[in-house]
Design an enzyme around this catalytic site. Structure first.
Site, PDB file in Angstrom:
ATOM      1  N   HIS A  38      -4.472  -2.741  -0.720  1.00 36.85           N
ATOM      2  CA  HIS A  38      -5.823  -2.317  -0.108  1.00 36.85           C
ATOM      3  C   HIS A  38      -6.977  -3.553  -0.756  1.00 36.85           C
ATOM      4  O   HIS A  38      -6.929  -3.394  -1.993  1.00 36.85           O
ATOM      5  CB  HIS A  38      -6.212  -0.945  -0.565  1.00 36.85           C
TER       6      HIS A  38
ATOM      7  N   GLU B  38       4.662   9.787   1.510  1.00 34.57           N
ATOM      8  CA  GLU B  38       3.718   9.626   0.112  1.00 34.57           C
ATOM      9  C   GLU B  38       3.573  10.967  -0.582  1.00 34.57           C
ATOM     10  O   GLU B  38       4.305  11.430  -1.473  1.00 34.57           O
ATOM     11  CB  GLU B  38       2.513   8.583   0.215  1.00 34.57           C
TER      12      GLU B  38
HETATM   13  O1  LIG Z   1      -1.884   5.044  -1.396  1.00 32.39           O
HETATM   14  C1  LIG Z   1      -2.456   5.365  -0.811  1.00 32.39           C
HETATM   15  N1  LIG Z   1      -2.453   6.462   0.105  1.00 32.39           N
HETATM   16  C2  LIG Z   1      -3.642   6.869   1.087  1.00 32.39           C
HETATM   17  N2  LIG Z   1      -4.433   6.362   1.446  1.00 32.39           N
HETATM   18  C3  LIG Z   1      -4.880   5.398   0.392  1.00 32.39           C
HETATM   19  C4  LIG Z   1      -3.950   4.841  -0.507  1.00 32.39           C
HETATM   20  N3  LIG Z   1      -4.491   3.834  -1.241  1.00 32.39           N
HETATM   21  C5  LIG Z   1      -5.787   3.770  -0.843  1.00 32.39           C
HETATM   22  N4  LIG Z   1      -5.910   4.534   0.236  1.00 32.39           N
HETATM   23  C6  LIG Z   1      -7.203   4.529   0.988  1.00 32.39           C
HETATM   24  O2  LIG Z   1      -7.242   3.646   1.950  1.00 32.39           O
HETATM   25  C7  LIG Z   1      -8.598   3.228   2.088  1.00 32.39           C
HETATM   26  C8  LIG Z   1      -8.583   1.893   2.802  1.00 32.39           C
HETATM   27  O3  LIG Z   1      -8.300   0.777   2.068  1.00 32.39           O
HETATM   28  C9  LIG Z   1      -9.123   3.449   0.716  1.00 32.39           C
HETATM   29  O4  LIG Z   1     -10.672   3.521   0.875  1.00 32.39           O
HETATM   30  C10 LIG Z   1      -8.386   4.645   0.110  1.00 32.39           C
HETATM   31  O5  LIG Z   1      -9.251   5.838   0.703  1.00 32.39           O
HETATM   32 ZN   LIG Z   2      -1.707   2.348   0.458  1.00 35.91          ZN
END
Ligand SMILES: O=c1[nH]cnc2c1ncn2[C@@H]1O[C@H](CO)[C@@H](O)[C@H]1O
Ligand SMILES: [Zn+2]
Length: 356
Positions: A20, A209
Site C-alpha cells: 500500500h 484476512e
Molecule cells: O491489510 C489490509 N487490509 C485491509 N485494508 C488495508 C490493509 N492495509 C491497508 N489497508 C487499507 O487500504 C487503504 C488504501 O491503501 C489504506 O488507507 C488502508 O485503510
Molecule cells: Zn493490504
C-alpha cells in the site's frame, strides 16, 4: 545448504504484488509533510515515529491497525505530496532489490484538500515514473504498476473501477478493495467487479484476512477476483490430514494467487507468529503462494525482511525464494510477454547464479 543472508536476499531480484502506498511512507517524509500543513503527529523524530507506527499497528485487530493510516493519509492531500511519496516508494523498493512491484492506494482518500480523482491518480503515476527513472539511472531498475483501491465501507467502487479502466494504458494495471473486512462483504461492490470483467480488466480483492471462508468464496465465485489479497484463511478449509475442502481445492486447482503478507498478519491477529503462519503449509501443498509486505511502515518491514523472516522460520533456501518470486511474477497484472521477459531475463539468471 547455507541459508541466504539478509544482504544476499536484498541483492536478489524480487517481485511484490501487495504493497500500500499510504502504508509505506518514510517516517522522515511524514514529519516533513506534517510540519508543512500543521498536522499533529504522535512522535517528533523519524525513529520515534517509525516505532510508533509499528507499535500502534501491533494491536491484534485489523480495525485498530487501520486507524494508523489517518496520519499517512492526512499528509497525502496535495499533488506535491503525492508525487513525493510515490517517487520515494519506487526508490525504496528498487533499493531493496524489488524489480517488479504493484503498489495500491485509494484515490478517494486523497480529496480532502480539493484534488479531484484524476489529479490524484496522475500525481501518483508521475511520482512512480520519476522514481523508476532515477532507480534505473542508479543501476537498480524497477517496473512499478499501480492498483486503484476502493474502500469497502464506502460507496465509490464503481467510480474507482471506471478510473482504473480510464488509466489502464497509463500505468494503472488493476483494481482492488480494502478496509475493514468484517461486515463489508465483497458482493457489496458486485457492480464494479462485473463492470471490470466486461472491460477485460484485472482485479484482486482483500479477502480471507480478518474474515474467513465466506469472504474468499464471494471474492472468487461471485466477484471473479483474479487474485486474493491475503487469502490466508483458506487454511480454514484444509483438514488436519491436509485434505482440501471444495473451496481450497478450487483455489489450488485454478492456481489463484494468494498475496500473503506474513508480518502484517501477525500484527492484525490473522496469524499467531511467523513460525505458525499458514504460508508454510500452503507452500508445502503448492498453492500459488506469493510473499508481500502489505504496509512497510506499519510493519517496519521490507520485501527482503519478509523473505529473511521466512528463511529463519521455515528454513527456506534460494529455490523457495525463487519459487515465490516466479509465482508473483506469473501472477502480475502486466501482459504475459512482459512477465515472461522479467522471469527469463532478470529473475531466473540471478537465482541461477545465487544457487551455483
Ligand atoms: O491489510 C489490509 N487490509 C485491509 N485494508 C488495508 C490493509 N492495509 C491497508 N489497508 C487499507 O487500504 C487503504 C488504501 O491503501 C489504506 O488507507 C488502508 O485503510
Ligand atoms: Zn493490504
Amino acid at each position: 545448504m547455507v541459508a541466504p543472508t539478509y544482504d544476499e536476499i536484498r541483492r536478489a531480484p524480487k517481485a511484490l504484488l501487495h504493497d500500500h502506498l499510504d502504508g509505506g511512507l518514510r517516517p522522515a517524509t511524514i514529519l516533513d509533510l506534517a510540519a508543512g500543513i500543521g498536522h499533529e503527529l504522535p512522535a517528533a523524530t523519524p525513529e520515534g515515529l517509525g516505532e510508533w507506527f509499528v507499535a500502534a499497528a501491533d494491536s491484534g485487530s485489523l480495525e485498530r491497525y487501520l486507524e494508523t493510516f489517518a496520519h499517512t493519509v492526512a499528509v497525502m492531500q496535495t499533488r506535491e505530496a503525492l508525487v513525493r511519496v510515490a517517487r520515494e516508494c519506487a526508490l525504496d523498493l528498487a533499493a531493496d532489490g524489488v524489480v517488479y512491484a504493484e503498489v495500491r492506494f485509494a484515490p478517494e482518500q486523497h480529496l480532502a484538500q480539493g484534488l479531484v480523482l484524476t489529479e490524484v491518480v496522475e500525481a501518483v503515476l508521475d511520482g512512480f515514473r520519476e522514481g523508476a527513472a532515477e532507480a534505473a539511472a542508479a543501476g537498480t531498475p524497477i517496473r512499478v504498476g499501480t492498483l486503484l483501491t476502493a474502500m469497502r465501507h464506502a460507496a465509490r467502487s464503481m467510480e474507482i473501477a471506471e478510473l482504473s479502466v480510464q488509466y489502464r494504458d497509463a500505468g494503472v494495471v488493476g483494481f482492488d478493495i480494502a478496509g475493514a473486512e468484517a461486515g463489508y462483504p465483497p458482493t457489496r461492490h458486485l457492480d464494479a467487479f462485473e463492470y471490470l470483467q466486461r472491460e477485460n480488466s484485472h482485479f484482486t480483492i482483500h479477502a480471507g484476512e480478518a474474515f474467513g471462508l465466506p469472504s474468499i468464496w464471494q471474492a472468487i465465485q461471485w466477484c471473479g477476483a483474479d487474485r486474493l489479497g491475503h487469502g490466508v484463511r483458506i487454511v480454514d478449509d484444509i483438514a488436519a490430514d491436509n485434505s482440501l475442502g471444495r473451496l481450497a481445492a478450487y483455489v489450488r486447482d485454478k492456481r489463484i494467487p494468494l498475496e500473503l503478507c506474513p508480518s502484517s498478519n501477525v500484527q492484525t491477529g490473522a496469524a499467531a507468529s511467523i513460525r505458525e503462519h499458514p504460508i508454510g503449509l500452503l507452500r508445502d501443498l503448492r498453492f500459488r503462494v506469493t510473499v508481500n509486505t502489505d504496509n512497510r511502515l506499519m510493519s517496519g518491514t521490507s520485501m527482503s525482511r519478509e523473505m529473511a523472516l521466512l528463511v529463519e522460520a521455515f528454513g527456506y533456501g534460494w529455490s523457495e525464494l525463487q519459487w515465490f518470486t516466479v509465482n508473483a511474477m506469473k501472477s502480475a497484472f502486466i501482459p504475459f510477454d512482459e512477465r515472461l521477459a522479467l522471469i527469463n531475463d532478470v529473475i531466473k539468471p540471478a537465482y541461477a547464479k545465487l544457487m551455483s
